[in-house]
Write an enzyme that holds these catalytic residues in place. Structure first.
Site, mmCIF file in Angstrom:
data_model
loop_
_atom_site.group_PDB
_atom_site.id
_atom_site.type_symbol
_atom_site.label_atom_id
_atom_site.label_comp_id
_atom_site.label_asym_id
_atom_site.label_seq_id
_atom_site.Cartn_x
_atom_site.Cartn_y
_atom_site.Cartn_z
ATOM 1 N N HIS A 48 0.832 -1.207 0.000
ATOM 2 C CA HIS A 48 0.000 0.000 0.000
ATOM 3 C C HIS A 48 0.870 1.262 0.000
ATOM 4 O O HIS A 48 0.671 2.171 -0.814
ATOM 5 C CB HIS A 48 -0.915 -0.011 1.226
ATOM 6 C CG HIS A 48 -1.923 1.086 1.239
ATOM 7 N ND1 HIS A 48 -3.235 0.899 0.900
ATOM 8 C CD2 HIS A 48 -1.815 2.409 1.557
ATOM 9 C CE1 HIS A 48 -3.896 2.046 1.006
ATOM 10 N NE2 HIS A 48 -3.050 2.980 1.414
ATOM 11 N N GLU A 49 1.840 1.314 0.902
ATOM 12 C CA GLU A 49 2.701 2.495 0.971
ATOM 13 C C GLU A 49 3.598 2.609 -0.260
ATOM 14 O O GLU A 49 3.853 3.713 -0.753
ATOM 15 C CB GLU A 49 3.546 2.441 2.242
ATOM 16 C CG GLU A 49 2.762 2.422 3.546
ATOM 17 C CD GLU A 49 1.818 3.592 3.650
ATOM 18 O OE1 GLU A 49 0.705 3.396 4.146
ATOM 19 O OE2 GLU A 49 2.185 4.705 3.216
#
EC number: 3.4.24.-
Length: 749
Positions: free
Chosen positions: A504-505
């Site tokens: 996600h990051e």
């Protein structure tokens, strides 16, 4: 418009609230006596009757202390009940005769005399009381009301033959005593018994009310008095030397200072100084500090009061306090009146914001302020300074010439302003040689004076906790992370959660690295901090004062990066992108409905501004077809950005996987390490490197944060409202009426 704070998107999880430090086990220090050297001044002092703030002293030289009844309200209630019970006992029992048997005159009394059982009688009018020689029971013992006693009482009928009774008593050797008829207790005794307890209770309440009135400056009669706090010019320790980073506002107020010092200079030329000065700006920019600095520079009395303190539940109190405040200021002229949060009573009247008709106490207070400012003579050396965060909702009558006709906008400081503010706040803080204030100023776009003061204080506390003699660069960097994101949390995440968070990051970071016009990625981390499971930091190379369409679309793409990365890698979605979705939707809606960046809508404002609602509640300003078109345009912008981000991440899947591997290994990657781990060349221009690249929160309301965008997977059902220190420019909303940057809501991971 003002500069951008760093932005962040986060994988949210709520950090447990920190416990306040406990004093358990510590011996409380002995408080010094009132007359001992070094004892603190007694805070329970009351203003003098002249309203000039001079403390009223008691006989012993200390402040008058308010009377406190033992046990508080319950103690007073118990005391009253005891008094009432005592009164009942005195009237019912204490004065009641001892136990007697009441016998009929005939035949019982006469028969007892004839039998020689009557020893002595006392006659009072028609009543006879006396003593039997032996106990007598009456009524008979089988009666439940029977009484056995030697003492008795009876009544002589009016038709009885008293001569015969007298002869009978003499014949049976009965001692006879007589006294005049008793007409009951005296008038004085009756009054004391009936009204004594009531009078005592009233006297008690009068005593308590007087004590409380002495401690509170007048008790009930003080409702109409102004509660403004007065400080003399010599007492004010704040001057323009303590104000930095807002030179334009300071220059505007210098003229006010000069007028208060030399009013004849302006009056000689027929000049009229502004009666009122309105300071507006976001919270923490230094509006109150500026007002105090004006009083300190001019050396005049300073009356300060919050606008909400004017209004009470008693009608007319607000207007009365306004009159009293202006009266005190005129008596002390030259003087300054400072009213903080003016919008509490200065909100525009009518327009559907409140009662239709009716007598609103706030309107009475506002009308009285307008009247008092109109009543100033041209030579009256009283300046009214007011502060507000929302000047757009103020009543037009307040802003017309002759009232608050000088408006000073206190904006968030730029880089040089932040540097000057940091120098002011670090005067008394010992700094190590590796602390570079210029780098700190560069890494904190969007922060205002209050935020920078808090940053310096947190760094000093952290250095003290670590046992440092001076505040070091690492202390400042860690304090900045703590201020913006919160303290690190020790959360044991599963391998699957760590991997999903890393993707996600990394999705946010890769899109930010490859999108033209997006803010540079400064740091990527999967360490839980504050309410985030992971964060991606982005911040501009310099303060931004305007936003183009490419930049805003780039922010939407970066916000979509985390969600799209999850779609590509895992094939399913989580609730972790909730705040990202809110943020990108807010940007897109403002692009279409407020900034005219849609060809279908054109340059038309279809979203109401915050301060100007509909004319009447429930009445829409745009048609349903226009609102439908706005929704379609918002969807078009978001869908287009989603398709572009999906293509970008599929083409650079290898870079995405490489960055994820680096994050899982190192957990935190700085700017250079992140680009190296992703296998991408860093094409950003050189910039002054801060001690540690950090984001800055943005104002949760009305400004665009062009800074670091923490991209995130938020924790399950844990909404996190992050209020920013402030931005340097207006910011898009996170929803249909809010703004981008500032509102980060945690979703379900």
């Amino acid at each position: 418009m003002t500069g951008d704070p760093p932005e962040r998107r986060s994988n949210g999880d709520r950090l447990p609230a920190e416990r306040p430090p406990s004093n358990e086990g510590q011996t409380p220090p002995r408080k010094p006596g009132r007359n001992e050297p070094g004892s603190p001044p007694d805070w329970r002092v009351t203003p003098a009757p002249d309203g000039r703030g001079t403390p009223r002293r008691g006989r012993n030289g200390g402040g008058m202390r308010p009377f406190r009844f033992p046990g508080g309200r319950w103690g007073i209630l118990v005391f009253i009940l005891v008094l009432l019970g005592l009164n009942w006992w005195i009237s019912s029992n204490a004065l009641a005769p001892s136990e007697r048997v009441r016998v009929p005159y005939s035949p019982n009394f006469i028969q007892q005399v004839r039998d020689g059982n009557v020893k002595e009688i006392s006659s009072t009018g028609a009543s006879i009381q006396g003593d039997f020689r032996a106990d007598v029971t009456y009524p008979p013992k089988d009666d439940k009301d029977s009484v056995t006693a030697k003492k008795f009482s009876t009544e002589v009928p009016a038709f009885a033959d008293t001569d015969e009774l007298s002869k009978l008593l003499q014949d049976n050797d009965v001692t006879v005593n007589a006294s005049p008829a008793d007409n009951g207790p005296s008038l004085l005794v009756s009054i004391l018994l009936g009204f004594g307890p009531v009078i005592l209770i009233i006297a008690l309440f009068v005593f308590l009310s007087r004590r409380m009135a002495g401690a509170a400056g007048g008790g009930m009669m003080s409702f109409g008095r102004s509660r403004a706090r007065r400080s003399e010019g010599g007492e004010a320790q704040v001057t323009f030397r303590d104000v930095a980073g807002i030179d334009e506002a300071e220059a505007e107020l210098n003229e006010i200072v000069d007028f208060l010092k030399n009013p004849q200079k302006y009056q000689r030329l027929g000049g009229k100084i502004p009666k009122g000065v309105l300071l507006s700006g976001q919270p923490g920019t230094g509006k109150t500090l500026l007002a105090r600095a004006v009083a300190g520079e001019a050396g005049v009395p300073f009356f300060s009061m919050s606008a909400s303190e004017f209004v009470e539940m008693i009608v007319g109190v607000g207007a009365s306090r306004v009159r009293d405040l202006f009266r005190q200021a005129k008596e002390a002229a030259p003087a300054i009146i400072f009213i903080d949060e003016l919008d509490a009573i200065g909100r525009a009247r009518g327009g559907g914001r409140g009662s239709f008709g009716g007598n609103d106490e706030r309107e009475q207070t506002l009308n009285q302020i307008l009247t008092e400012m109109d009543g100033f003579e041209p030579t009256t050396a009283v300046i009214v300074i007011a502060a507000t965060n929302r000047p757009e909702i103020l009543d037009a009558a307040l802003l017309r010439p002759g009232r608050f006709d000088r408006r000073v906008t206190v904006a968030a400081p730029d880089r040089n302003g932040r540097l000057m503010i940091l120098k002011v706040h670090t005067r008394s803080v010992p700094l190590a040689d590796d602390v570079d204030l210029e780098s700190i100023a560069s890494s904190t776009p969007g922060m205002v004076g209050a935020d920078l003061a808090n940053l310096v204080n947190e760094a000093a506390l952290l250095a003290a906790r670590r046992g440092h003699v001076k505040v070091t660069n690492s202390d400042v960097a860690d304090a900045l992370e703590k201020v913006v994101l919160g303290a690190e949390r020790k959360v044991m995440m599963s391998d699957d959660d760590r991997r999903r968070t890393a993707y996600h990051e990394s999705g946010h970071a890769i899109v930010g690295m490859l999108t033209a016009g997006a803010d540079p990625v400064r740091k990527v981390s999967i360490i839980p901090r504050g309410q985030a499971l992971g964060v991606t930091f982005s911040s501009p190379d310099a303060d931004k004062y305007n936003y183009d369409e490419r930049y805003l679309v780039g922010k939407i793409k970066v916000a979509l990066g985390g969600r799209v990365a999850e779609e590509i890698v895992f094939g399913d979605l989580t609730t972790g992108a909730e705040s990202d979705i809110q943020q990108l939707t807010g940007i897109a809606r403002q692009m279409v409905g407020r900034w005219g960046m849609s060809r279908a809508i054109g340059p038309i404002a279809v979203l109401p501004s915050e301060g100007n609602g509909p004319l009447l509640p429930g009445v829409a300003e745009t048609s349903e077809s226009t609102q439908r078109l706005v929704d379609e345009e918002v969807r078009r912008i978001v869908d287009s950005a989603h398709a572009e981000v999906t293509r970008l991440l599929r083409e650079h899947r290898a870079n995405l996987d490489s960055l994820v591997a680096g994050l899982l290994d190192q957990e935190t990657l700085d700017e250079a390490d992140a680009y190296e781990a992703a296998g991408l060349e860093h094409m950003r221009p050189e910039r002054v490197e801060p001690p540690a690249p950090r984001p800055s929160r943005r104002d949760g309301g009305r400004s665009v944060a062009a800074g670091p965008v923490p991209h995130g997977l938020e924790a399950p059902e844990r909404p996190a409202q992050i209020a920013a220190p402030g931005a340097d420019e207006p910011e898009p909303p996170t929803n249909g009426s809010g703004e981008l940057g500032g509102s980060v809501r945690a979703g379900d991971a």
